[in-house]
Design an enzyme around this catalytic site. Structure first.
Site, PDB file in Angstrom:
ATOM      1  CG  HIS A 138      -1.918   1.038   1.300  1.00  0.00           C
ATOM      2  ND1 HIS A 138      -1.634   2.348   1.623  1.00  0.00           N
ATOM      3  CD2 HIS A 138      -3.244   0.986   1.037  1.00  0.00           C
ATOM      4  CE1 HIS A 138      -2.752   3.052   1.565  1.00  0.00           C
ATOM      5  NE2 HIS A 138      -3.747   2.261   1.218  1.00  0.00           N
TER       6      HIS A 138
ATOM      7  CB  CYS B 229      -4.135   3.389  -2.373  1.00  0.00           C
ATOM      8  SG  CYS B 229      -5.172   4.483  -1.388  1.00  0.00           S
TER       9      CYS B 229
ATOM     10  CG  HIS C 260      -7.190   0.706  -1.023  1.00  0.00           C
ATOM     11  ND1 HIS C 260      -6.453   1.018   0.098  1.00  0.00           N
ATOM     12  CD2 HIS C 260      -7.502  -0.603  -0.924  1.00  0.00           C
ATOM     13  CE1 HIS C 260      -6.322  -0.070   0.845  1.00  0.00           C
ATOM     14  NE2 HIS C 260      -6.934  -1.071   0.247  1.00  0.00           N
TER      15      HIS C 260
ATOM     16  CG  ASP D  81      -9.747   3.437   0.666  1.00  0.00           C
ATOM     17  OD1 ASP D  81     -10.163   2.944   1.730  1.00  0.00           O
ATOM     18  OD2 ASP D  81      -8.596   3.882   0.523  1.00  0.00           O
ATOM     19  CG  HIS D  82     -11.020   6.331   3.262  1.00  0.00           C
ATOM     20  ND1 HIS D  82     -10.011   7.220   3.473  1.00  0.00           N
ATOM     21  CD2 HIS D  82     -10.535   5.135   3.690  1.00  0.00           C
ATOM     22  CE1 HIS D  82      -8.963   6.611   3.992  1.00  0.00           C
ATOM     23  NE2 HIS D  82      -9.263   5.350   4.125  1.00  0.00           N
TER      24      HIS D  82
ATOM     25  CE1 TYR E 295     -12.005   1.406   4.904  1.00  0.00           C
ATOM     26  CE2 TYR E 295     -11.052   2.761   6.625  1.00  0.00           C
ATOM     27  CZ  TYR E 295     -10.916   2.018   5.477  1.00  0.00           C
ATOM     28  OH  TYR E 295      -9.684   1.890   4.890  1.00  0.00           O
TER      29      TYR E 295
HETATM   30  C1  DNO Z   1      -6.747   3.348   5.514  1.00  0.00           C
HETATM   31  C2  DNO Z   1      -6.008   2.282   4.900  1.00  0.00           C
HETATM   32  C3  DNO Z   1      -4.799   1.792   5.704  1.00  0.00           C
HETATM   33  C4  DNO Z   1      -4.213   0.617   4.980  1.00  0.00           C
HETATM   34  C5  DNO Z   1      -2.925   0.112   5.461  1.00  0.00           C
HETATM   35  C6  DNO Z   1      -2.415  -0.897   4.466  1.00  0.00           C
HETATM   36  O1  DNO Z   1      -7.846   3.590   5.200  1.00  0.00           O
HETATM   37  O2  DNO Z   1      -5.733   2.550   3.585  1.00  0.00           O
HETATM   38  O3  DNO Z   1      -5.236   1.345   6.951  1.00  0.00           O
HETATM   39  O4  DNO Z   1      -5.067  -0.441   5.152  1.00  0.00           O
HETATM   40  O5  DNO Z   1      -2.028   1.109   5.598  1.00  0.00           O
HETATM   41  O6  DNO Z   1      -1.477  -1.713   5.030  1.00  0.00           O
END
Ligand code: DNO
Length: 395
Positions: free
Chosen positions: A239, A277, A304, A354-355, A371
């Site tokens: 990530h 991401c 993501h 994501d988010h 989340y």
């Molecule tokens: C947050 C995420 C992080 C991610 C870690 C990956 O929303 O993108 O918690 O899961 O950093 O290892």
């Protein structure tokens, strides 16, 4: 592409039955309760998998497809291949996961702090709230609360003056809130919550670790773990740093295309992959996201998808609705879909929205920061719309 949803486990406010209603079919989860560094056992993974994959009568099935994340202990980030016991434990966790048929593992290599924000509920013009990183408030915390040795060298005189003015204008309660947000380890973080003195101690332990050294440590880690991953057909996905630049004087080495290229060159194993991401990488204006997706397509196994908007100072940013920020999501998805079409069904890319903004009923509910169900569902629905328009029906 496979539609994923991050699920934080049986105590999370968003339940598996809620996930079913979103249309997502692939669960992204981790054994968040296991202390960092302790090897996961196959029994523990199977137990969690049974929760996810035992389908109540009449309901649609869910599959646990991605582990996000197996945390990497500090000792590995500080000393690389010398952290033999910690690496052995990480490989044991990987093997436990693989034994259960889960073939994608996400991890990161951010020292001391994982993803970092200064505000959890920044009110957007729609009335929904978003997470935000305010550079001046961050600098005020760094300079005047943490006040680590040498901190002044990391900020220009103008930055320091602005941070001082911001600090002086903030109430104690506001500063305490920022301190809490930064030190408490946001959901899913792979680093531990800290007190301010504990934070200083952790930073001191990285005194001699510069970017070159940290990269070398990651390469040593990858050289040690990729043979096991390759043998088990597991893809490890790194990530990116969030935000993608050094924080607190600590190096960060997964922020740009060059950073990833250095890792793929050093460890060409097919198991050495990327978690793409858009929200993290997109904070840098010099990261060309469709270009990165194209360049590393074969390395991307997990995505993501979310958007951020860079603010006027070039360093602050907030999280936008999924299609509203700086990223060209359609162009990114075109690249990912093109790659996905080259793959066999069991190796397709898993993506998750994501988010998400905190909106509607979630404004009144207890939510996991970043989340909430509805904001993520809005994002997933929009992303699915793009995929349909690209004639790439997700599964
Ligand atoms: C947050 C995420 C992080 C991610 C870690 C990956 O929303 O993108 O918690 O899961 O950093 O290892």
């Amino acid at each position: 592409m496979r539609q994923g949803w991050r699920w934080f486990g049986p105590d999370a406010p968003v339940t598996l039955d809620d996930v079913r209603q979103t249309g997502a079919t692939n669960i992204v989860s981790a054994l968040h309760q296991v202390p960092i560094g302790r090897a996961w056992t196959e029994g523990e993974v199977r137990q969690r998998q049974a929760l996810i994959e035992t389908t109540p009568a009449g309901r649609s099935p869910l599959t646990w497809s991605v582990v996000e994340s197996i945390p990497i202990p500090d000792a590995v980030k500080r000393t690389g291949g010398k952290a033999k016991a910690e690496i052995a434990a990480w490989i044991a966790s990987l093997e436990a996961v693989a034994a259960c048929g889960i073939k994608i593992i996400c991890y990161n290599f951010m020292p001391v702090v994982d993803w970092t924000r200064t505000e959890l509920d920044f009110v957007t013009p729609t009335g929904a709230t978003a997470m935000r990183f305010d550079h001046e408030r961050f600098a005020a915390f760094d300079l005047f609360v943490l006040n680590r040795p040498g901190v002044e060298n990391d900020y220009s005189e103008a930055d320091r003056a602005r941070a001082k003015a911001v600090h002086d204008s903030m109430t104690e309660a506001e500063m305490a809130e920022i301190t809490r947000i930064i030190t408490s380890a946001l959901p899913g973080s792979t680093t531990e919550p800290m007190t301010v003195p504990g934070f200083r101690e952790k930073l001191a332990a990285y005194d001699c670790v510069d970017a070159k050294h940290l990269r070398q440590n990651l390469i040593e880690f990858l050289k040690a773990v990729t043979p096991a991953a390759e043998a088990l057909d597991v893809k490890l996905t790194l990530h990116p740093d969030d935000p993608p630049r050094p924080l607190f004087g600590l190096p960060r080495i997964a922020s740009t295309a060059d950073d990833y290229a250095a890792l793929f060159d050093a460890v060409p194993s097919a198991a050495n992959g990327m978690c793409f991401c858009t929200g993290s990488l997109g904070v840098r204006a010099d990261n060309d996201l469709p270009g990165i997706a194209r360049r590393f397509a074969s390395r991307i196994h997990f995505a993501h998808l979310r958007a951020t908007t860079r603010e006027g100072d070039g360093r602050s940013f907030h999280e936008s609705a999924h299609l509203d920020g700086d990223v060209d999501m359609v162009a990114v998805l075109k690249e990912l879909v093109a790659e996905d079409r080259r793959r066999s069904p069991q190796h397709t890319i898993v993506f998750r929205s994501d988010h998400g903004h905190r909106m509607l009923d979630d404004l009144e509910k207890t939510v996991t920061p970043g989340y909430p169900a509805i904001g993520r569902l809005r994002g997933l629905a929009e992303l699915r719309g793009i995929l349909h328009a690209l004639d790439a029906r997700p599964n």
